[in-house]
Design an enzyme around this catalytic site. Structure first.
Site, PDB file in Angstrom:
ATOM      1  N   GLU A   8       0.819  -1.212   0.000  1.00  0.00           N
ATOM      2  CA  GLU A   8       0.000   0.000   0.000  1.00  0.00           C
ATOM      3  C   GLU A   8       0.856   1.267   0.000  1.00  0.00           C
ATOM      4  O   GLU A   8       0.353   2.365   0.281  1.00  0.00           O
ATOM      5  CB  GLU A   8      -0.950  -0.020   1.194  1.00  0.00           C
ATOM      6  CG  GLU A   8      -1.956  -1.165   1.079  1.00  0.00           C
ATOM      7  CD  GLU A   8      -2.888  -1.289   2.267  1.00  0.00           C
ATOM      8  OE1 GLU A   8      -4.062  -1.582   2.039  1.00  0.00           O
ATOM      9  OE2 GLU A   8      -2.447  -1.104   3.413  1.00  0.00           O
TER      10      GLU A   8
ATOM     11  N   TYR B 283     -12.099  17.898  19.718  1.00  0.00           N
ATOM     12  CA  TYR B 283     -10.822  17.404  19.191  1.00  0.00           C
ATOM     13  C   TYR B 283     -10.987  16.746  17.828  1.00  0.00           C
ATOM     14  O   TYR B 283     -10.076  16.786  17.000  1.00  0.00           O
ATOM     15  CB  TYR B 283     -10.157  16.469  20.204  1.00  0.00           C
ATOM     16  CG  TYR B 283      -9.548  17.248  21.347  1.00  0.00           C
ATOM     17  CD1 TYR B 283      -8.343  17.926  21.180  1.00  0.00           C
ATOM     18  CD2 TYR B 283     -10.194  17.344  22.567  1.00  0.00           C
ATOM     19  CE1 TYR B 283      -7.788  18.671  22.212  1.00  0.00           C
ATOM     20  CE2 TYR B 283      -9.652  18.089  23.605  1.00  0.00           C
ATOM     21  CZ  TYR B 283      -8.443  18.741  23.417  1.00  0.00           C
ATOM     22  OH  TYR B 283      -7.899  19.484  24.438  1.00  0.00           O
TER      23      TYR B 283
END
Length: 212
Positions: A71, A117
Site C-alpha cells: 500500500e 478534538y
C-alpha cells in the site's frame, strides 16, 4: 539510525501497543528529503525496525531496503497531493474500519463532529470507494481526495491520515478512532454535534494585518 527512522519505529510500536492495528496490518510513511521511508511488507508494526525501512523516491520507485508495503502507493499519492504533510498513518483500527463498512455515509464527512478534538484534528473525513488492498487503481481517487482533506476513509478498509509529522498524524488517527467509538456507542440516540460556528471557533486564528 537517524532520528526520523527512530520516530517511525517508536510510532509503529505505539500503534500496535495501543491496539490500533492487528496482525501484520497497518503501515507508515515519512518524507526524508527527496525520499520516502515506508514500513516494509509482511512485518507487524510491533516488529518494525527503524534501521530496516523501505526507501522510495518521490514517484514511489523502490530504491533501497526491504520490499515496501503493497500500500506504499497510498502514501506516495497523499504526500504528492499535500506538500505540507510529511507523514502518513494507515491502520485498520476497529471502530474506524467498522465505520467504513456502513451504508449511507456522508461522503464529504463520514462522522458528525461530536467532539472538539475531532473538529480540530480530523474533520472533514472523506469517504473513498472500495478498492482491493494494494490495487493501484485507487491512486487517482486517493490523490484527488487528499487535496481536500488530510483524513481519508477507504471503504471496507480503514483510515489514511496525513500530518506535518508522525506524532500529529497519530494524534488525528487516535481522535478518529475515539470519535468513531463514541458514534457507535450513541447509535440510535439523539446527539448534539458541534455547529459550524463551534467548528470555526476551533480553527487557528490568522493574525490580522495592522491597520494603516
Amino acid at each position: 539510525m537517524t532520528d526520523l527512522r527512530g520516530t517511525v519505529e517508536r510510532v509503529a510500536h505505539s500503534i500496535h501497543r495501543r491496539g490500533l492495528t492487528h496482525g501484520r496490518t497497518g503501515n507508515l510513511a515519512v518524507r526524508e528529503g527527496d525520499h520516502i521511508l515506508v514500513t516494509p511488507t509482511g512485518v507487524s508494526l510491533a516488529d518494525v525496525s527503524g534501521a530496516d525501512l523501505s526507501v522510495l523516491d518521490a514517484e514511489g520507485h523502490h530504491l533501497d531496503g526491504p520490499p515496501p508495503t503493497k500500500e506504499a502507493f497510498l502514501h506516495v499519492a497523499v504526500l504528492r497531493a499535500r506538500p505540507s504533510a510529511h507523514a502518513i498513518v494507515h491502520t485498520h483500527s476497529v471502530h474506524a474500519a467498522a465505520l467504513s463498512c456502513l451504508s449511507d455515509l456522508d461522503q464529504e464527512d463520514a462522522l458528525p463532529p461530536l467532539t472538539a478534538y475531532y473538529g480540530m484534528r480530523v474533520a472533514p473525513l472523506l469517504v473513498l470507494p472500495y478498492f482491493a488492498p494494494g490495487d493501484k487503481a485507487a491512486t487517482y481517487a486517493v490523490q484527488h481526495a487528499a487535496t481536500r482533506s488530510h483524513a481519508l476513509l477507504l471503504r471496507n478498509h480503514g483510515p489514511v491520515i496525513a500530518g506535518v509529522d508522525l506524532d500529529s498524524a497519530l494524534d488525528a488517527l487516535e481522535e478518529l478512532e475515539h470519535t468513531a467509538q463514541i458514534f457507535f456507542l450513541t447509535s440510535g440516540m439523539r446527539t448534539v454535534p458541534l455547529t459550524t460556528h463551534h467548528l470555526a471557533a476551533l480553527q487557528p486564528q490568522t493574525p490580522q494585518e495592522p491597520s494603516a
